[in-house]
Design an enzyme around this catalytic site. Structure first.
Site, PDB file in Angstrom:
ATOM      1  N   ASP A 288       0.900  -1.242   0.170  1.00 56.01           N
ATOM      2  CA  ASP A 288       0.144   0.054   0.164  1.00 56.01           C
ATOM      3  C   ASP A 288       1.057   1.290   0.125  1.00 56.01           C
ATOM      4  OD1 ASP A 288      -1.948  -1.799   0.346  1.00 56.01           O
ATOM      5  OD2 ASP A 288      -2.887  -0.798   2.064  1.00 56.01           O
TER       6      ASP A 288
ATOM      7  N   CYS B 264      19.539 -25.574 -10.234  1.00 53.70           N
ATOM      8  CA  CYS B 264      20.134 -26.883 -10.365  1.00 53.70           C
ATOM      9  C   CYS B 264      19.843 -27.881 -11.552  1.00 53.70           C
ATOM     10  CB  CYS B 264      20.311 -27.833  -9.113  1.00 53.70           C
ATOM     11  SG  CYS B 264      21.141 -29.399  -9.166  1.00 53.70           S
TER      12      CYS B 264
ATOM     13  N   ASP C 188      -7.982  -4.059   7.884  1.00 50.58           N
ATOM     14  CA  ASP C 188      -7.427  -4.434   6.657  1.00 50.58           C
ATOM     15  C   ASP C 188      -8.101  -5.446   6.369  1.00 50.58           C
ATOM     16  OD1 ASP C 188      -5.755  -4.378   4.492  1.00 50.58           O
ATOM     17  OD2 ASP C 188      -4.081  -4.993   5.582  1.00 50.58           O
TER      18      ASP C 188
ATOM     19  N   GLU D 165     -10.184   5.496  15.191  1.00 50.43           N
ATOM     20  CA  GLU D 165     -10.459   4.267  15.002  1.00 50.43           C
ATOM     21  C   GLU D 165      -9.541   3.307  14.512  1.00 50.43           C
ATOM     22  OE1 GLU D 165     -14.098   4.396  12.718  1.00 50.43           O
ATOM     23  OE2 GLU D 165     -14.755   6.040  13.955  1.00 50.43           O
TER      24      GLU D 165
ATOM     25  N   LYS E  22      -8.085   1.286  11.656  1.00 49.27           N
ATOM     26  CA  LYS E  22      -8.523   0.820   9.995  1.00 49.27           C
ATOM     27  C   LYS E  22      -8.217  -0.534   9.885  1.00 49.27           C
ATOM     28  CE  LYS E  22      -7.334   2.859   5.704  1.00 49.27           C
ATOM     29  NZ  LYS E  22      -7.445   1.546   4.702  1.00 49.27           N
TER      30      LYS E  22
ATOM     31  N   LYS F 205      -1.547   5.674   8.051  1.00 51.75           N
ATOM     32  CA  LYS F 205      -1.247   4.299   7.383  1.00 51.75           C
ATOM     33  C   LYS F 205       0.144   3.940   8.376  1.00 51.75           C
ATOM     34  CE  LYS F 205      -2.811   3.341   3.146  1.00 51.75           C
ATOM     35  NZ  LYS F 205      -3.657   2.081   2.650  1.00 51.75           N
TER      36      LYS F 205
ATOM     37  N   CYS G  22      25.397 -26.419  -6.988  1.00 52.57           N
ATOM     38  CA  CYS G  22      24.333 -26.877  -5.888  1.00 52.57           C
ATOM     39  C   CYS G  22      24.789 -27.234  -4.616  1.00 52.57           C
ATOM     40  CB  CYS G  22      23.483 -27.980  -6.547  1.00 52.57           C
ATOM     41  SG  CYS G  22      22.207 -28.905  -5.517  1.00 52.57           S
TER      42      CYS G  22
ATOM     43  N   TYR H   7     -18.062   0.455  10.833  1.00 56.64           N
ATOM     44  CA  TYR H   7     -17.241   1.876  11.231  1.00 56.64           C
ATOM     45  C   TYR H   7     -18.016   2.820  10.642  1.00 56.64           C
ATOM     46  CZ  TYR H   7     -15.717   1.132   6.249  1.00 56.64           C
ATOM     47  OH  TYR H   7     -15.621   0.867   5.152  1.00 56.64           O
TER      48      TYR H   7
ATOM     49  N   CYS I 189      19.937 -35.070  -7.714  1.00 57.43           N
ATOM     50  CA  CYS I 189      20.114 -34.227  -6.896  1.00 57.43           C
ATOM     51  C   CYS I 189      19.169 -34.660  -5.850  1.00 57.43           C
ATOM     52  CB  CYS I 189      19.553 -32.742  -7.343  1.00 57.43           C
ATOM     53  SG  CYS I 189      19.761 -31.551  -6.170  1.00 57.43           S
TER      54      CYS I 189
ATOM     55  N   CYS J   5      24.128 -31.353  -4.300  1.00 57.54           N
ATOM     56  CA  CYS J   5      24.760 -32.386  -5.243  1.00 57.54           C
ATOM     57  C   CYS J   5      25.893 -31.988  -5.876  1.00 57.54           C
ATOM     58  CB  CYS J   5      23.716 -33.100  -6.348  1.00 57.54           C
ATOM     59  SG  CYS J   5      23.239 -31.495  -7.604  1.00 57.54           S
TER      60      CYS J   5
ATOM     61  N   GLU K 136       3.960   1.729  -1.204  1.00 59.61           N
ATOM     62  CA  GLU K 136       4.407   2.054  -2.610  1.00 59.61           C
ATOM     63  C   GLU K 136       3.301   2.530  -3.391  1.00 59.61           C
ATOM     64  OE1 GLU K 136       7.938  -1.385  -3.271  1.00 59.61           O
ATOM     65  OE2 GLU K 136       6.009  -2.086  -2.709  1.00 59.61           O
TER      66      GLU K 136
HETATM   67  S1  IVH Z   1     -14.535   5.385   7.222  1.00 60.37           S
HETATM   68  C1  IVH Z   1     -15.629   8.159   3.776  1.00 60.37           C
HETATM   69  N1  IVH Z   1     -13.401   4.000   9.110  1.00 60.37           N
HETATM   70  O1  IVH Z   1     -10.760   1.912   4.770  1.00 60.37           O
HETATM   71  C2  IVH Z   1     -14.763   7.224   4.128  1.00 60.37           C
HETATM   72  N2  IVH Z   1     -13.018   3.202   6.830  1.00 60.37           N
HETATM   73  O2  IVH Z   1     -10.037   4.108   2.073  1.00 60.37           O
HETATM   74  C3  IVH Z   1     -15.306   6.368   5.085  1.00 60.37           C
HETATM   75  N3  IVH Z   1     -11.710   1.246   6.611  1.00 60.37           N
HETATM   76  O3  IVH Z   1     -12.641   1.327   2.020  1.00 60.37           O
HETATM   77  C4  IVH Z   1     -14.392   5.355   5.494  1.00 60.37           C
HETATM   78  N4  IVH Z   1     -11.580   0.692   8.712  1.00 60.37           N
HETATM   79  O4  IVH Z   1     -13.274   0.171   4.041  1.00 60.37           O
HETATM   80  C5  IVH Z   1     -13.593   4.093   7.599  1.00 60.37           C
HETATM   81  N5  IVH Z   1     -12.540   2.461  11.033  1.00 60.37           N
HETATM   82  C6  IVH Z   1     -12.553   2.768   9.507  1.00 60.37           C
HETATM   83  C7  IVH Z   1     -12.151   1.929   8.698  1.00 60.37           C
HETATM   84  C8  IVH Z   1     -12.221   2.018   7.225  1.00 60.37           C
HETATM   85  C9  IVH Z   1     -11.053   0.365   7.546  1.00 60.37           C
HETATM   86  C10 IVH Z   1     -11.464   1.021   5.162  1.00 60.37           C
HETATM   87  C11 IVH Z   1     -12.531   1.452   4.269  1.00 60.37           C
HETATM   88  C12 IVH Z   1     -12.537   2.084   2.889  1.00 60.37           C
HETATM   89  C13 IVH Z   1     -11.101   2.401   3.084  1.00 60.37           C
HETATM   90  C14 IVH Z   1     -10.747   3.896   3.086  1.00 60.37           C
END
Ligand code: IVH
Length: 667
Positions: free
Chosen positions: A35, A425, A118, A114, A116, A313, A407, A226, A431, A410, A37
């Site tokens: 993410d 090899c 994944d 909150e 985030k 992030k 190798c 969320y 081998c 072998c 990069e």
């Molecule tokens: S709020 C208007 N809260 O992150 C955007 N998003 O790039 C509202 N995500 O696709 C998003 N945890 O799926 C919000 N606590 C959280 C989150 C969250 C994960 C994800 C969400 C979204 C991406 C945002």
């Protein structure tokens, strides 16, 4: 520095790269870059477009969010678009967010901080307390209707509790697979000889797109919520929204903090950056939202993301440790992987002692030397990798690391095939790890299906009881009974299973030989075409390349295999053991699929893949391995790769499911 002429070129290049990576992430669930990069590329493009508005383009990846849409699901428009969040990677960037909020609001405000999560975002609609629809993000405007799959997730309420919920509202959350379930699921996949998922996010996103919801039900999906959306929500803040949602039965984590200063926000971030490895699921950052819904409205939205929220992030977790030595592992195909032995170090909740160094180019690129301090990263994958060197910690001037030329198992001289990153090899037949690999492949389920654990095969090899695959047929009860954990019953069963293997059809015998590039489908094509081992052995390069779907690479490999005197001897031994060396005719049952070439992919409910392939043939059709314009149908099972679906859609190849296939053959 980018010069003036180079700017449009660079913009173009970035757009192409971002489009490509968007597709890998959202559609294929198989990202190539982190993410971080990705965001770095996106930031560069955003900056260039801002500085040079003359190159603006509404189709630029900066103007739209990636799409996860998949054919096979109905597309539904979101009532409220699913926006994304702006990303920050530093505390300074967060300061800019705070400054803007202060300027635009000009009154005091609070944040809701909150986790985030994944995973994969989902939007659920509830009418009168009942779940009516579940839609993926898609391109943010339209998404895939995955209601049937989502209904199988046990932590998602189908009927709400309490009575104070609005008649109609949407709730958004993140579907994910917690660590424990992920590990179990991958262990099971490895046992079933399926490719394990690289990380929980990919597993969750792949699962959600499966066509068969009864298979989805078996996967350990979970969902955290969320955001609440509705036209007349009765609450005033984000946190209140979530507390009520929790009372109605939605899963909300307790890790939400109301912060009244940026200092408190920083503390929350720092806490979770350190403690995230203690969570039972993956998070990739922290989301910071202005808590008051009235103030959110005042701040408003940009085209892509709300102004009232941003995310911080985390970079992939890294650890710094000492590189003690480098081992070289020889894989079943002879591919060499350098592996770093490290001074043990804690990383994302586990102690790491070994990490992959990939190949010679990677070692040279980072100029890695013995005794260096190296950075290791888990980056979502199962095996940690070395990602860089801390050169400032290099004390003396250690020698350049010299890659091995022979190798380690072998001693054969290694080769490097043009265009491939790894050394190989070439000593396939002598081998040890390659021989063990061949033995294990020979007995595997889709080959000879002799029920033998890998460890037992290795043990038999180490005891000198197996040299080539023909030796399986010489094993005796007396030899087996002496093995660890072998009793009367298991020895007798194994002998019976070896006898049974003599009935395995020729096509699978051919596959079991482990000839390079001769996978299941190629083996079948060859068996169908040449009908017997003798005919195949006598075939010249030319005869082989004339067969549809057999290219130069496969043809050369087959000729090379049969030209080796050691393999010829092996074939004689296998013939003497009584294996099937000729294809028995399969009597056609109908011509329902005459002139149809059909690709199958995924897992089916009522048939094994082999059974479907047989059915295709018995009804006059032809099973082919890859999709082209000439393909008549793609029969899609669950877990089908998104790239196949995409290719079929692009070429206009009809995609049918198992049920439709059954109808086609009148079953
Ligand atoms: S709020 C208007 N809260 O992150 C955007 N998003 O790039 C509202 N995500 O696709 C998003 N945890 O799926 C919000 N606590 C959280 C989150 C969250 C994960 C994800 C969400 C979204 C991406 C945002």
């Amino acid at each position: 520095m980018t010069t003036k002429q180079e700017i449009p070129e660079r913009i173009d290049q970035l757009r192409n790269q971002l489009n490509y990576h968007n597709h890998r992430y959202y559609v294929l669930s198989d990202p190539e870059i982190s993410d971080y990069e990705f965001d770095t590329l996106m930031h560069e493009l955003t900056r260039l477009e801002k500085e040079h508005p003359e190159y603006a383009d509404p189709n630029s990846p900066t103007c739209r969010v990636g799409s996860d849409s998949n054919s096979g699901f109905a597309q539904v428009q979101h009532r409220y678009p699913m926006l994304s969040l702006s990303n920050t990677y530093s505390l300074e960037e967060l300061q800019d967010f705070e400054t803007r909020n202060k300027r635009l609001l000009n009154e005091s405000f609070e944040y809701s901080c909150e986790l985030k999560y994944d995973g994969v975002s989902i939007s659920l609609t509830y009418e009168n307390g009942r779940l009516v629809r579940a839609i993926t993000r898609g391109d943010g405007v339209k998404g895939d209707d995955v209601t049937a799959n989502v209904r199988t997730i046990r932590s998602i309420p189908l009927q709400l509790t309490g009575g104070d919920f609005p008649d109609l509202f949407e709730i958004r959350g993140e579907i994910l697979i917690p660590h424990e379930g992920f590990q179990k699921m991958n262990a099971q996949r490895i046992e079933n000889e399926e490719e394990p998922f690289a990380n929980p996010r990919n597993a969750a996103s792949g699962t959600l797109k499966m066509q068969n919801s009864s298979l989805v039900a078996k996967r350990p999906l979970d969902c955290f919520f969320y955001a609440l959306m509705g036209d007349a929500l009765p609450f005033n803040t984000q946190i209140e929204n979530l507390l009520h949602a929790s009372n109605w039965g939605f899963k909300i984590t307790p890790y939400i903090n109301r912060c009244s200063s940026l200092k408190e926000v920083y503390a929350f971030i720092q806490h979770w950056e350190k403690e995230r490895s203690q969570l039972s699921f993956d998070i990739d950052g922290i989301v910071i939202k202005v808590n008051s819904l009235r103030q959110q409205e005042l701040l408003g939205l940009t085209a892509k993301s709300p102004r009232w929220a941003t995310s911080y992030k985390f970079k992939a977790e890294q650890a710094l440790t000492r590189l003690l030595s480098i081992d070289f592992q020889v894989g079943r195909t002879g591919a060499i992987t350098p592996v770093a032995n490290l001074e043990p170090v804690q990383l994302a909740g586990t102690t790491v002692k070994r990490a992959s160094l990939h190949n010679a180019d990677q070692i040279a690129l980072h100029d890695i030397r013995l005794n260096d301090w190296v950075y290791i990263e888990k980056g979502g994958e199962i095996i940690p990798k070395v990602v860089g060197v801390e050169k400032s910690k290099r004390i003396s001037n250690p020698e350049l690391f010299r890659y091995i030329t022979h190798c380690p198992e072998c001693k054969a001289e290694l080769v490097r095939i043009e265009g491939e990153a790894k050394h190989y090899c070439p000593n396939e037949l002598e081998c040890p790890p390659q021989i063990k690999g061949k033995l294990i492949h020979f007995v595997s389920r889709k080959a000879m299906d002799i029920g033998l654990a890998d460890a037992t095969v290795n043990q038999l090899y180490d005891l000198g009881l197996l040299h080539t695959v023909a030796d399986f047929f010489l094993l005796t009860y007396e030899q087996l009974i002496q093995l660890d954990r072998f009793g009367d019953k298991s020895a007798a069963n194994l002998i019976a299973s070896i006898q049974e293997a003599k009935k395995v059809p020729f096509r699978r015998v051919l596959f079991a030989l482990g000839i390079r590039y001769v996978g299941e489908t190629v083996a079948k094509t060859l068996a169908r075409q040449f009908k017997s081992m003798d005919a195949l052995m006598n075939a010249e390069l030319n005869d082989l390349t004339q067969v549809h779907e057999i290219g130069d690479r496969i043809a050369e490999s087959v000729c090379h295999f049969f030209a080796d005197a050691r393999n010829q001897k092996l074939i004689v031994s296998l013939r003497n053991a009584g294996l099937q060396f000729a294809e028995s005719e399969t009597t056609p049952q109908s011509q329902a699929l005459a002139n149809k070439s059909i690709v199958i992919s995924g897992v089916f409910e009522n048939y094994s893949r082999d059974e479907i392939k047989l059915l295709i043939e018995q009804h006059g059709g032809k099973n082919v391995s890859s999709i082209s314009g000439a393909t008549s149908y793609l029969v899609a099972g669950s877990g089908i790769g998104p790239s196949k679906l995409e290719k079929a859609t692009k070429l206009g190849v009809p995609i049918i499911n198992e049920e439709e296939f059954r109808k086609l053959i009148g079953s």
